[in-house]
Design a protein around this motif. Structure first.
Motif, PDB file in Angstrom:
ATOM      1  N   ILE A   1       0.775  -1.275   0.047  1.00 51.21           N
ATOM      2  CA  ILE A   1       0.096  -0.021  -0.003  1.00 51.21           C
ATOM      3  C   ILE A   1       0.896   1.202  -0.055  1.00 51.21           C
ATOM      4  CG2 ILE A   1      -1.687   1.329   1.268  1.00 51.21           C
ATOM      5  CD1 ILE A   1      -2.302  -1.903   2.316  1.00 51.21           C
ATOM      6  N   VAL A   2       1.926   1.108   0.728  1.00 54.39           N
ATOM      7  CA  VAL A   2       2.775   2.288   0.793  1.00 54.39           C
ATOM      8  C   VAL A   2       3.555   2.488  -0.685  1.00 54.39           C
ATOM      9  CG1 VAL A   2       5.353   3.148   1.581  1.00 54.39           C
ATOM     10  CG2 VAL A   2       3.587   2.081   3.290  1.00 54.39           C
ATOM     11  N   LYS A   3       3.893   1.475  -1.366  1.00 59.57           N
ATOM     12  CA  LYS A   3       4.358   1.381  -2.837  1.00 59.57           C
ATOM     13  C   LYS A   3       3.289   2.381  -3.534  1.00 59.57           C
ATOM     14  CE  LYS A   3       7.291  -2.460  -2.906  1.00 59.57           C
ATOM     15  NZ  LYS A   3       6.537  -3.850  -2.432  1.00 59.57           N
ATOM     16  N   ALA A   4       1.984   1.881  -3.627  1.00 58.75           N
ATOM     17  CA  ALA A   4       0.986   2.332  -4.442  1.00 58.75           C
ATOM     18  C   ALA A   4       0.942   3.812  -4.070  1.00 58.75           C
ATOM     19  CB  ALA A   4      -0.236   1.842  -3.987  1.00 58.75           C
ATOM     20  N   ILE A   5       0.863   4.460  -2.897  1.00 57.88           N
ATOM     21  CA  ILE A   5       0.556   5.927  -2.358  1.00 57.88           C
ATOM     22  C   ILE A   5       2.231   6.655  -2.921  1.00 57.88           C
ATOM     23  CG2 ILE A   5       0.978   7.397  -0.628  1.00 57.88           C
ATOM     24  CD1 ILE A   5      -0.599   5.525   1.001  1.00 57.88           C
ATOM     25  N   GLU A   6       3.312   6.012  -3.059  1.00 58.50           N
ATOM     26  CA  GLU A   6       4.602   6.745  -3.271  1.00 58.50           C
ATOM     27  C   GLU A   6       4.458   6.659  -4.802  1.00 58.50           C
ATOM     28  OE1 GLU A   6       6.970   7.613  -1.534  1.00 58.50           O
ATOM     29  OE2 GLU A   6       6.452   6.602   0.167  1.00 58.50           O
ATOM     30  N   ASP A   7       3.590   6.054  -5.490  1.00 58.76           N
ATOM     31  CA  ASP A   7       3.673   6.094  -7.270  1.00 58.76           C
ATOM     32  C   ASP A   7       2.676   7.601  -7.158  1.00 58.76           C
ATOM     33  OD1 ASP A   7       4.868   3.990  -7.687  1.00 58.76           O
ATOM     34  OD2 ASP A   7       3.106   2.656  -7.935  1.00 58.76           O
ATOM     35  N   VAL A   8       1.748   7.641  -6.717  1.00 60.26           N
ATOM     36  CA  VAL A   8       0.928   8.763  -6.569  1.00 60.26           C
ATOM     37  C   VAL A   8       1.532  10.070  -6.244  1.00 60.26           C
ATOM     38  CG1 VAL A   8      -1.581   9.903  -5.598  1.00 60.26           C
ATOM     39  CG2 VAL A   8      -1.316   7.405  -6.073  1.00 60.26           C
ATOM     40  N   LYS A   9       2.451  10.049  -5.348  1.00 63.58           N
ATOM     41  CA  LYS A   9       3.215  11.114  -4.775  1.00 63.58           C
ATOM     42  C   LYS A   9       3.892  11.753  -5.982  1.00 63.58           C
ATOM     43  CE  LYS A   9       5.842  11.424  -1.003  1.00 63.58           C
ATOM     44  NZ  LYS A   9       6.797  10.796  -0.002  1.00 63.58           N
ATOM     45  N   LYS A  10       4.226  11.196  -7.086  1.00 61.71           N
ATOM     46  CA  LYS A  10       4.839  11.808  -8.157  1.00 61.71           C
ATOM     47  C   LYS A  10       4.039  12.818  -8.828  1.00 61.71           C
ATOM     48  CE  LYS A  10       7.157   7.368  -9.044  1.00 61.71           C
ATOM     49  NZ  LYS A  10       6.671   6.030  -9.583  1.00 61.71           N
ATOM     50  N   ASP A  11       2.681  12.774  -8.718  1.00 65.95           N
ATOM     51  CA  ASP A  11       1.902  13.988  -9.495  1.00 65.95           C
ATOM     52  C   ASP A  11       1.069  14.422  -8.596  1.00 65.95           C
ATOM     53  OD1 ASP A  11       2.687  12.558 -11.952  1.00 65.95           O
ATOM     54  OD2 ASP A  11       1.361  10.699 -11.449  1.00 65.95           O
ATOM     55  N   ALA A  12       1.189  14.293  -7.073  1.00 66.79           N
ATOM     56  CA  ALA A  12       0.246  14.935  -6.072  1.00 66.79           C
ATOM     57  C   ALA A  12       1.033  15.427  -4.854  1.00 66.79           C
ATOM     58  CB  ALA A  12      -0.840  14.069  -5.748  1.00 66.79           C
ATOM     59  N   GLU A  13       0.489  16.400  -4.247  1.00 65.43           N
ATOM     60  CA  GLU A  13       1.115  17.110  -3.335  1.00 65.43           C
ATOM     61  C   GLU A  13       0.700  16.054  -1.805  1.00 65.43           C
ATOM     62  OE1 GLU A  13       3.069  20.344  -2.625  1.00 65.43           O
ATOM     63  OE2 GLU A  13       3.784  19.108  -4.561  1.00 65.43           O
ATOM     64  N   ILE A  14       1.285  15.092  -1.705  1.00 68.40           N
ATOM     65  CA  ILE A  14       0.654  14.285  -0.634  1.00 68.40           C
ATOM     66  C   ILE A  14       2.069  13.834   0.347  1.00 68.40           C
ATOM     67  CG2 ILE A  14      -1.300  13.440  -1.326  1.00 68.40           C
ATOM     68  CD1 ILE A  14       0.072  10.848  -2.017  1.00 68.40           C
ATOM     69  N   GLU A  15       1.931  13.503   1.511  1.00 63.04           N
ATOM     70  CA  GLU A  15       2.930  12.985   2.333  1.00 63.04           C
ATOM     71  C   GLU A  15       2.355  11.949   3.200  1.00 63.04           C
ATOM     72  OE1 GLU A  15       5.062  15.824   4.580  1.00 63.04           O
ATOM     73  OE2 GLU A  15       3.322  16.294   5.960  1.00 63.04           O
ATOM     74  N   ILE A  16       3.128  10.816   3.586  1.00 65.74           N
ATOM     75  CA  ILE A  16       2.631   9.845   4.289  1.00 65.74           C
ATOM     76  C   ILE A  16       2.866  10.364   5.887  1.00 65.74           C
ATOM     77  CG2 ILE A  16       2.975   7.535   5.096  1.00 65.74           C
ATOM     78  CD1 ILE A  16       3.805   6.577   2.432  1.00 65.74           C
ATOM     79  N   SER A  17       1.843  10.360   6.401  1.00 66.91           N
ATOM     80  CA  SER A  17       1.987  11.082   7.934  1.00 66.91           C
ATOM     81  C   SER A  17       2.107   9.773   8.859  1.00 66.91           C
ATOM     82  CB  SER A  17       0.675  11.830   8.173  1.00 66.91           C
ATOM     83  OG  SER A  17       0.606  11.968   9.513  1.00 66.91           O
ATOM     84  N   GLY A  18       1.365   8.878   8.685  1.00 67.78           N
ATOM     85  CA  GLY A  18       1.601   7.886   9.725  1.00 67.78           C
ATOM     86  C   GLY A  18       1.182   6.575   8.956  1.00 67.78           C
ATOM     87  N   ARG A  19       1.890   5.285   9.389  1.00 71.12           N
ATOM     88  CA  ARG A  19       1.547   4.007   8.974  1.00 71.12           C
ATOM     89  C   ARG A  19       1.145   3.435  10.255  1.00 71.12           C
ATOM     90  NH1 ARG A  19       6.560   2.346   5.263  1.00 71.12           N
ATOM     91  NH2 ARG A  19       7.237   4.325   4.607  1.00 71.12           N
ATOM     92  N   ILE A  20      -0.153   3.110  10.567  1.00 78.64           N
ATOM     93  CA  ILE A  20      -0.723   2.805  12.025  1.00 78.64           C
ATOM     94  C   ILE A  20      -1.398   1.222  11.592  1.00 78.64           C
ATOM     95  CG2 ILE A  20      -2.425   2.949  13.573  1.00 78.64           C
ATOM     96  CD1 ILE A  20      -2.689   5.842  12.573  1.00 78.64           C
ATOM     97  N   THR A  21      -0.746   0.238  12.510  1.00 77.34           N
ATOM     98  CA  THR A  21      -1.358  -1.189  12.433  1.00 77.34           C
ATOM     99  C   THR A  21      -1.965  -1.494  13.599  1.00 77.34           C
ATOM    100  OG1 THR A  21       0.452  -1.929  10.683  1.00 77.34           O
ATOM    101  CG2 THR A  21      -0.442  -3.534  12.137  1.00 77.34           C
ATOM    102  N   VAL A  22      -3.293  -2.015  13.427  1.00 75.09           N
ATOM    103  CA  VAL A  22      -4.020  -2.322  14.808  1.00 75.09           C
ATOM    104  C   VAL A  22      -3.731  -3.775  14.818  1.00 75.09           C
ATOM    105  CG1 VAL A  22      -6.311  -2.621  15.776  1.00 75.09           C
ATOM    106  CG2 VAL A  22      -5.589  -0.594  14.309  1.00 75.09           C
ATOM    107  N   VAL A  23      -3.275  -4.231  16.100  1.00 73.90           N
ATOM    108  CA  VAL A  23      -3.033  -5.923  16.322  1.00 73.90           C
ATOM    109  C   VAL A  23      -4.060  -6.331  17.329  1.00 73.90           C
ATOM    110  CG1 VAL A  23      -1.442  -7.179  17.065  1.00 73.90           C
ATOM    111  CG2 VAL A  23      -0.738  -5.701  15.662  1.00 73.90           C
ATOM    112  N   ASP A  24      -4.774  -7.359  17.196  1.00 73.73           N
ATOM    113  CA  ASP A  24      -5.566  -7.960  17.933  1.00 73.73           C
ATOM    114  C   ASP A  24      -4.571  -8.457  19.210  1.00 73.73           C
ATOM    115  OD1 ASP A  24      -7.104  -9.716  19.511  1.00 73.73           O
ATOM    116  OD2 ASP A  24      -8.528 -10.007  18.071  1.00 73.73           O
ATOM    117  N   GLY A  25      -4.481  -8.023  20.370  1.00 75.25           N
ATOM    118  CA  GLY A  25      -3.650  -8.429  21.337  1.00 75.25           C
ATOM    119  C   GLY A  25      -3.861 -10.176  21.585  1.00 75.25           C
TER     120      GLY A  25
END
Length: 332
Positions: A101-125
């Motif tokens: 998913i990060v790779k897919a967002i990086e692709d869009v970054k080339k054409d758009a003003e975006i930055e990844i702010s956080g990669r949050i993973t929710v884990v069922d303890g």
């Protein structure tokens, strides 16, 4: 500059609940768009978040991280152009790989003003050990690539079990901020602090890339055969979610009695007769005229009152699903 937060997590970890808390407590006053991607044919959570005034793009025909990478980039660009949001929240499928998913967002970054702010993973303890053992390739990827890890269901765990879970997660990710306090005890400020800590290591993650010779679970292996992700490999290759997980979704007009609902939920959560069930959810009409919504992960489930829909809908996700048996179980 639009900020993008990815809220990933294995099936049934509680991503939607956590997103709701972020919307209500942390991102208040921001113009938000949520893009969610259900792995499966039937989207059931959509209506629940529309109440919060969020636009939802449901992409039910596949999985962002594999078959939909192209479409996902287009969907993200469209959202940026049409809504000009301050922040985009992305809730990928529970069997999505965070790295893809990060790779897919990086692709869009080339054409758009975006930055990844956080990669949050929710884990069922309560399920971390089980999922690492059985679905390491997907589960480890989500943990390893996170900047913030949120452990859910800690209010149902002993202090010892929480520590054990944190230790396991630390072995996979030494850097991420880990939230282990029950969410309902946390203020918006406390969640913010954890996300800010996660943002500091986002830069570290941006520069971290997987090396050749590693298998999908991120470990280097000297031997062929069994890799740490629990699947047998001939050589090293990545699996896509749709090679391993099956999604079975149906509409149903059957009116269920309480006994039938109780029986089918117990059967799905406790027996092996229907395949390996990882997640099931649905909204169904009851014989007494009410509607019920159910949510199930291995060995536990919950049922709550639901709103009437145009027909009943059920969805089951797992491996080696026995579709004929599921049809009988749900009276379809």
């Amino acid at each position: 500059m639009t900020k993008v937060d990815i809220i990933s997590g294995f099936l049934g970890a509680g991503k939607t609940t956590f997103i709701k808390q972020l919307i209500e407590q942390v991102f208040t006053g921001e113009k938000l768009v949520l893009i969610e991607n259900e792995f499966g044919e039937i989207g059931i959570d959509g209506g629940f978040l529309k109440d919060a005034g969020i636009e939802i793009t449901e992409m039910n025909s596949g999985c962002i991280c594999c078959t939909l990478v192209g479409d996902f980039s287009k969907a993200l660009q469209k959202v940026l152009e049409e809504y000009k949001p301050d922040r985009v929240l992305i809730e990928p499928s529970g069997v999505g790989k965070l790295s893809d998913i990060v790779k897919a967002i990086e692709d869009v970054k080339k054409d758009a003003e975006i930055e990844i702010s956080g990669r949050i993973t929710v884990v069922d303890g309560k399920k971390a050990v089980l999922y690492l053992k059985n679905f390491g390739e997907f589960f480890e990827d989500q943990v390893k690539h996170a900047s913030t890890i949120v452990i859910s269901r800690t209010q149902m765990m002993s202090g010892e079990k929480i520590e054990e879970c944190v230790h396991i997660l630390r072995e996979e990710n030494a850097e991420a901020a880990i939230i282990s306090t029950p969410w309902d005890e946390l203020s918006g400020e406390a969640v913010c602090r954890a996300l800010d800590h996660g943002a500091e290591i986002e830069e570290f993650l941006q520069n971290h890339s997987e090396h050749e010779g590693e298998c999908g679970c991120g470990h280097h292996h000297e031997h062929e055969g069994e890799c740490g992700c629990g699947h047998h490999h001939h050589g090293h290759h990545h699996h896509h979610a749709d090679e391993i997980f099956t999604s079975w979704g149906k509409e149903t007009a059957h009116k269920y009695t309480d006994e039938e609902l109780d029986f089918l939920l117990k059967a799905l959560s406790e027996t092996e007769g229907y395949g390996t069930i990882l997640r099931s959810k649905g909204i169904i009409p009851m014989a007494d005229g009410t509607w019920k919504q159910f949510d199930l992960v291995p060995e536990e489930y919950e049922v709550r009152e639901g709103k009437a829909d145009y027909t009943g809908r059920v969805c089951v996700i797992g491996t080696d699903l026995k579709e004929e048996e599921l049809l009988k179980l749900f009276h379809i």
